[in-house]
Design an enzyme around this catalytic site. Sequence first.
Site, PDB file in Angstrom:
ATOM      1  N   ALA A 115       0.653  -4.264  -4.827  1.00 44.77           N
ATOM      2  CA  ALA A 115       0.628  -5.465  -3.989  1.00 44.77           C
ATOM      3  C   ALA A 115       1.414  -5.248  -2.706  1.00 44.77           C
ATOM      4  O   ALA A 115       1.253  -5.993  -1.753  1.00 44.77           O
ATOM      5  CB  ALA A 115       1.204  -6.652  -4.751  1.00 44.77           C
ATOM      6  N   LYS A 116       2.278  -4.242  -2.699  1.00 47.84           N
ATOM      7  CA  LYS A 116       3.072  -3.896  -1.508  1.00 47.84           C
ATOM      8  C   LYS A 116       3.700  -5.128  -0.874  1.00 47.84           C
ATOM      9  O   LYS A 116       3.747  -5.255   0.345  1.00 47.84           O
ATOM     10  CB  LYS A 116       2.217  -3.121  -0.497  1.00 47.84           C
ATOM     11  N   ARG A 117       4.215  -6.023  -1.697  1.00 47.00           N
ATOM     12  CA  ARG A 117       4.864  -7.209  -1.174  1.00 47.00           C
ATOM     13  C   ARG A 117       6.180  -6.823  -0.519  1.00 47.00           C
ATOM     14  O   ARG A 117       6.820  -5.836  -0.919  1.00 47.00           O
ATOM     15  CB  ARG A 117       5.113  -8.227  -2.296  1.00 47.00           C
TER      16      ARG A 117
END
Lengths: 304, 304
Positions: A102-104
């Site tokens: 998700a590379k949040r």
Amino acid sequence: MNFADRLIRESVRKNSKICVGLDPQLDLLPPELLVKYGKTPSGIGRALFEFNRGIIDSVHDVAVAVKPQIAFYEQFGIEGMRAFKKTIKYAKKKGLLVILDAKRGDIGSTASAYSRAYLGGKEAAFPVDAITINPYLGADGILPFLEHCKAHGKGVFILVKTSNPSARELQDQRLESGVPVSEHLAAMVRKWGLELGGTLGYSSVGAVVGATYPEDAKKLRKIMPRAIFLVPGYGAQGGTAGDMRHFFNEDGHGAIVNASRSIIYAYRTSGKPFDVAAREEAIRMRDLINAALSARDAPAGERP
Amino acid sequence: MNFADRLIRESVRKNSKICVGLDPQLDLLPPELLVKYGKTPSGIGRALFEFNRGIIDSVHDVAVAVKPQIAFYEQFGIEGMRAFKKTIKYAKKKGLLVILDAKRGDIGSTASAYSRAYLGGKEAAFPVDAITINPYLGADGILPFLEHCKAHGKGVFILVKTSNPSARELQDQRLESGVPVSEHLAAMVRKWGLELGGTLGYSSVGAVVGATYPEDAKKLRKIMPRAIFLVPGYGAQGGTAGDMRHFFNEDGHGAIVNASRSIIYAYRTSGKPFDVAAREEAIRMRDLINAALSARDAPAGERP
């Protein structure tokens, strides 16, 4: 149980270092799935889940984890998110760890909200085992996730060196101290990982290190000896089994290698049913990586 | 129409430079909303939307845009995403631009999927006017979004200097060339923005520059003269109206200042109904910023 411990135990049990990316793209799915359910939002949602279920059923004993890329579900809105939720539940039921790509990256209460959504305990809306996160905002964007890692045995993989060509534009820039940005971050990842060490020698604070940069992996391996590397870019993006030895430690652990398109869309070149083709390709990848790691351990004269 | 043009026209029409963050947190919402609908997932979803609708109704003519932070919806799962979708639709209906704070950052087909989800045309699952994105992966993570910006009159705000204290850990690091990481990125933002210039002199490729770093804003303003700055960190995080002059150009344009908690939770200190309190606080913020910008234009002796 500590996430790093869980991952290594599963890796040993399955004799596998691989992760399968669940990145469903409509134009690459078997057309019969879309015909079956129709191209309405709920039809697409059903097709996504049926596809994922087929992949999960065929790789669950070959792969350690699956890595759904959440963008491919968000793009289909509410029905896409439903398919995502069903997918992660099903993958866990089949004994797979779920690493959410998700590379949040955000701060304070926002980071806590993301973390609660994915790494929370019973209150998690979309419970997974680990998530990828972006370090551009510094510790404020990392520490809230580590709280949930500690409380619930979850993990994070922090972007350090991504697999894409333009990763160089920022990540390879040298700082005044002489080290590139990626190594500067690697030192921070090591530090953040200290409090989340497991009993098997690894930390639940891992790093994303692209398969396409084996020379960087060598250096990053030394800076972060206890971090598990999540390695994207194998297969379709160009990383090879031979390169993988640079991502693992001498003990044969310390990395999990992901392939998405080369496995889940293998049917497009093999002509076999998608689940059969995916299983064959996953087994091939698992065995190639295991062989490359074994060869590394053999005396120099016997290496292939 | 070009996003930058749309934003500036609305800013002139409303005589406002402000954006209101829609960041609903359960423990800060008016308790009666949760009592009314109950703490089930669908009850929470309804409460979130009713709260947002109240805020939107009371600030729609005061603010240029609203900025929902998607983490606060994701954390409530499917029902949270439903509330998010209803919120963006309602905000548009009331004449507000919607800037989604999602800080997405990924590459290739994944970036395209995110972009399609939020900036796509008719196929967008959650259509907004602009989105915040993270530059850690370089151009591969930016260009796919710009395609949709061109095709559909949308915009992006690229993280350059975020408002949080630990922004310094990476963004302030000096490169060998002597410039800090944030300025290195600012030069890239300027370049990416060249193809998306509007008729009013600004580009639809904007930058996030935190209100808490006015000295950086001065320098970044020079490097990116045509980028619109999305300025978080005003109010609760410490940015003041007086600081804001460094974020705008001499023409009085070039920035939109966001406040979230200080507006939407103003009722907690004022004791008034939440929508009334939010409107009062939004008007106060709008007027303070307008006054600070007017003072800048006055001869030096007349400045407050």
